[in-house]
Scaffold this motif. Structure first.
Motif, PDB file in Angstrom:
ATOM      1  N   PHE A   1       0.411  -1.301  -0.354  1.00 23.98           N
ATOM      2  CA  PHE A   1      -0.004  -0.047  -0.060  1.00 23.98           C
ATOM      3  C   PHE A   1       1.130   1.659   0.252  1.00 23.98           C
ATOM      4  N   PHE A   2       0.552   2.209  -0.855  1.00 25.78           N
ATOM      5  CA  PHE A   2       0.916   3.557  -0.900  1.00 25.78           C
ATOM      6  C   PHE A   2       1.118   4.077   0.944  1.00 25.78           C
ATOM      7  N   MET A   3       0.602   3.828   0.884  1.00 23.55           N
ATOM      8  CA  MET A   3       0.171   4.185   2.886  1.00 23.55           C
ATOM      9  C   MET A   3       1.364   4.325   3.980  1.00 23.55           C
ATOM     10  N   SER A   4       2.520   2.756   3.191  1.00 18.55           N
ATOM     11  CA  SER A   4       3.553   2.669   3.840  1.00 18.55           C
ATOM     12  C   SER A   4       4.267   3.369   3.848  1.00 18.55           C
ATOM     13  N   ASP A   5       4.901   4.183   2.071  1.00 22.55           N
ATOM     14  CA  ASP A   5       5.284   5.188   2.207  1.00 22.55           C
ATOM     15  C   ASP A   5       5.445   6.594   2.853  1.00 22.55           C
ATOM     16  N   LEU A   6       4.366   6.464   3.302  1.00 19.65           N
ATOM     17  CA  LEU A   6       3.799   7.870   4.217  1.00 19.65           C
ATOM     18  C   LEU A   6       4.852   7.811   5.615  1.00 19.65           C
ATOM     19  N   ALA A   7       4.136   6.448   6.162  1.00 21.19           N
ATOM     20  CA  ALA A   7       4.622   5.833   7.839  1.00 21.19           C
ATOM     21  C   ALA A   7       6.327   5.981   7.726  1.00 21.19           C
ATOM     22  N   ILE A   8       6.991   5.301   6.451  1.00 17.40           N
ATOM     23  CA  ILE A   8       8.022   4.842   6.952  1.00 17.40           C
ATOM     24  C   ILE A   8       9.172   6.646   7.500  1.00 17.40           C
TER      25      ILE A   8
ATOM     26  N   ALA B   1      -6.422   7.013   7.830  1.00 18.49           N
ATOM     27  CA  ALA B   1      -6.670   6.383   9.222  1.00 18.49           C
ATOM     28  C   ALA B   1      -6.018   5.298   9.800  1.00 18.49           C
ATOM     29  N   ARG B   2      -5.580   4.205   8.846  1.00 21.13           N
ATOM     30  CA  ARG B   2      -4.941   2.993   9.087  1.00 21.13           C
ATOM     31  C   ARG B   2      -3.259   3.458   8.969  1.00 21.13           C
ATOM     32  N   LEU B   3      -2.930   4.388   9.048  1.00 20.40           N
ATOM     33  CA  LEU B   3      -1.389   5.152   9.128  1.00 20.40           C
ATOM     34  C   LEU B   3      -0.972   4.167  10.370  1.00 20.40           C
ATOM     35  N   PRO B   4      -1.937   4.213  11.414  1.00 20.22           N
ATOM     36  CA  PRO B   4      -1.142   3.756  12.692  1.00 20.22           C
ATOM     37  C   PRO B   4      -0.497   2.167  12.678  1.00 20.22           C
ATOM     38  N   SER B   5      -1.640   1.625  11.927  1.00 16.61           N
ATOM     39  CA  SER B   5      -0.975  -0.323  11.464  1.00 16.61           C
ATOM     40  C   SER B   5       0.080   0.092  10.978  1.00 16.61           C
ATOM     41  N   PHE B   6       0.175   0.439   9.546  1.00 19.47           N
ATOM     42  CA  PHE B   6       2.288   0.922   8.931  1.00 19.47           C
ATOM     43  C   PHE B   6       2.867   1.216  10.152  1.00 19.47           C
TER      44      PHE B   6
ATOM     45  N   LEU C   1       5.622  -4.439  23.549  1.00 18.83           N
ATOM     46  CA  LEU C   1       4.889  -4.863  24.772  1.00 18.83           C
ATOM     47  C   LEU C   1       3.743  -4.406  25.435  1.00 18.83           C
ATOM     48  N   ASN C   2       3.756  -2.271  25.466  1.00 22.46           N
ATOM     49  CA  ASN C   2       3.011  -1.638  26.346  1.00 22.46           C
ATOM     50  C   ASN C   2       1.932  -1.511  25.633  1.00 22.46           C
ATOM     51  N   ASP C   3       2.109  -1.078  24.055  1.00 22.19           N
ATOM     52  CA  ASP C   3       1.485  -1.115  23.114  1.00 22.19           C
ATOM     53  C   ASP C   3       1.215   0.304  22.956  1.00 22.19           C
ATOM     54  N   GLU C   4       2.312   1.022  22.853  1.00 23.70           N
ATOM     55  CA  GLU C   4       2.605   2.226  22.957  1.00 23.70           C
ATOM     56  C   GLU C   4       3.786   3.124  21.834  1.00 23.70           C
ATOM     57  N   PRO C   5       2.671   3.464  21.208  1.00 18.06           N
ATOM     58  CA  PRO C   5       3.115   4.032  19.535  1.00 18.06           C
ATOM     59  C   PRO C   5       3.704   4.455  19.176  1.00 18.06           C
ATOM     60  N   ILE C   6       4.742   4.969  18.035  1.00 18.71           N
ATOM     61  CA  ILE C   6       5.967   5.849  18.141  1.00 18.71           C
ATOM     62  C   ILE C   6       5.222   7.460  18.331  1.00 18.71           C
ATOM     63  N   VAL C   7       4.158   7.464  17.270  1.00 18.76           N
ATOM     64  CA  VAL C   7       3.056   8.553  17.939  1.00 18.76           C
ATOM     65  C   VAL C   7       2.184   8.438  17.996  1.00 18.76           C
ATOM     66  N   SER C   8       2.013   9.138  18.536  1.00 18.01           N
ATOM     67  CA  SER C   8      -0.636   8.890  18.784  1.00 18.01           C
ATOM     68  C   SER C   8      -0.560  10.926  17.718  1.00 18.01           C
ATOM     69  N   LEU C   9      -1.375  10.477  17.023  1.00 14.51           N
ATOM     70  CA  LEU C   9      -2.309  11.611  16.238  1.00 14.51           C
ATOM     71  C   LEU C   9      -3.499  11.833  15.905  1.00 14.51           C
ATOM     72  N   ASP C  10      -3.772  13.160  15.342  1.00 16.60           N
ATOM     73  CA  ASP C  10      -5.426  12.968  15.444  1.00 16.60           C
ATOM     74  C   ASP C  10      -4.853  12.904  12.949  1.00 16.60           C
ATOM     75  N   TYR C  11      -4.804  11.671  13.074  1.00 12.26           N
ATOM     76  CA  TYR C  11      -4.436  11.441  11.469  1.00 12.26           C
ATOM     77  C   TYR C  11      -5.510  12.108  10.504  1.00 12.26           C
ATOM     78  N   GLN C  12      -6.821  12.510  11.212  1.00 12.89           N
ATOM     79  CA  GLN C  12      -7.729  12.969   9.641  1.00 12.89           C
ATOM     80  C   GLN C  12      -7.716  14.082  10.453  1.00 12.89           C
ATOM     81  N   ALA C  13      -7.884  15.235  11.096  1.00 11.79           N
ATOM     82  CA  ALA C  13      -7.465  16.397  11.230  1.00 11.79           C
ATOM     83  C   ALA C  13      -6.020  17.102  10.690  1.00 11.79           C
TER      84      ALA C  13
END
Length: 338
Positions: free
Chosen positions: A225-232, A277-282, A319-331
């Motif tokens: 998915f192209f979205m991965s090239d935004l996530a990286i 909205a799926r960016l956190p998964s990538f 282990l703590n399910d802490e993401p690299i960032v926590s953002l409002d991607y739609q906003a």
């Protein structure tokens, strides 16, 4: 590089590889050896980048597919390093090494210089250009016809066979990683959102020259998915800039980066709102991938202090399910659209 592959490599092999493309290896400068052997070599006074890929890492078809796509992008105005043909007119040359082989190719050396995260040039103007170039690559790729030269799909990557490299000590992480992979596999794959991507456009894989980015190192390119090239780019920029910071610090910078990146990306290509909205998964996929890569590549019984800190920090976040960032991607997307 794995030790058994190092034992296959030699100065003679390097000289033969350079000779295939009419280059001199006598003054070759080693640039990398993590997944490929990469050297700066010369034809007269002109520098080129010589890459030797072991057959355990990529097949000949994989390498050829990468180079054909890179040259397609180059022909259509993207600042990428052109893959040159050998004296025999081939993009890829094969050199035997024991019962295995190395695939050899030669790239133009990109103009400009790298931009590190502590460089004054690592700013919103760069982030916007980063997004613009990425968007242009994706827009052009929608029209690309790979024919028989197809890059592998993302989920065919050996490194995602998590149980192969992680032990039962990491059973919880393996379970989470497999769940993440299955979630991404369920997404619909259409030409508007899925195709060949670079997959590794971080600040170590481009040079900046007169306000323009010149991208190289397409070795990790894949069908995804192209979205991965935004996530990286978001992931590595945050990690390298504020890796030792807390989630709030990482997220504040991440918002600044992503808004500017999307602002540039939208000049060349659209962004699917469901996919943003799926960016956190990538981003999570990159966490799991790195954790697996480190276990494959590093000697876990002899880690440096930096490696130990990196690995333990990553493990704790997973282990703590802490993401690299926590953002409002739609906003952020709405703001980028202006």
């Amino acid at each position: 590089m794995e030790k058994w592959i190092e034992e296959l490599f030699s100065v003679e092999l390097l000289e033969k590889a350079a000779g295939k493309f009419g280059c001199e290896a006598s003054g070759a400068k080693k640039l990398g050896d993590f997944e490929n052997y990469v050297y700066e070599v010369h034809k007269g006074d002109t520098p080129y980048i010589l890459r030797l890929t072991h057959s355990s890492h990529r097949s000949g078809i994989d390498v050829e597919a990468e180079l054909r796509w890179v040259n397609y992008l180059h022909e259509n105005g993207v600042n990428v390093s052109l893959a040159n043909r050998s004296r025999e007119g081939r993009l890829v040359e094969k050199l035997e090494a024991g019962d295995t082989c190395f695939y050899v190719c030669l790239f133009d050396k990109a103009p400009g210089k790298p931009v590190r995260v502590n460089d004054p040039l690592f700013d919103e103007a760069l982030f916007k250009e980063w997004g613009r170039v990425t968007g242009k690559m994706h827009r052009l790729t929608k029209e690309y016809k790979a024919g028989e030269y197809q890059r592998e799909r993302w989920d065919e990557d050996d490194i995602l066979s998590y149980s192969k490299y992680l032990t039962q000590e990491d059973a919880v992480i393996i379970e989470k990683a497999e769940k993440n992979k299955k979630e991404l596999q369920k997404l619909d794959e259409t030409p508007e959102i899925f195709g060949i991507i670079h997959s590794d456009i971080h600040s170590g894989n481009f040079f900046y020259h007169d306000g323009e980015m010149h991208v190289f190192d397409f070795d990790d390119s894949m069908q995804f998915f192209f979205m991965s090239d935004l996530a990286i780019p978001l992931y590595y920029s945050v990690w390298w800039k504020h890796g030792k910071g807390n989630l709030r610090e990482r997220s504040e910078f991440g918002e600044t980066f992503l808004k500017a990146f999307l602002n540039g990306y939208l000049e060349e290509n659209s962004v699917d709102e469901k996919m943003i909205a799926r960016l956190p998964s990538f981003l999570s996929l990159r966490d799991f991938t790195l954790y697996s890569v480190f276990h494959k590549k590093w000697d876990l019984t002899n880690l440096s202090e930096a490696e130990e800190s990196l690995l333990s920090g990553l493990k704790e976040r997973l282990l703590n399910d802490e993401p690299i960032v926590s953002l409002d991607y739609q906003a952020i997307l709405t703001q980028a659209k202006g």
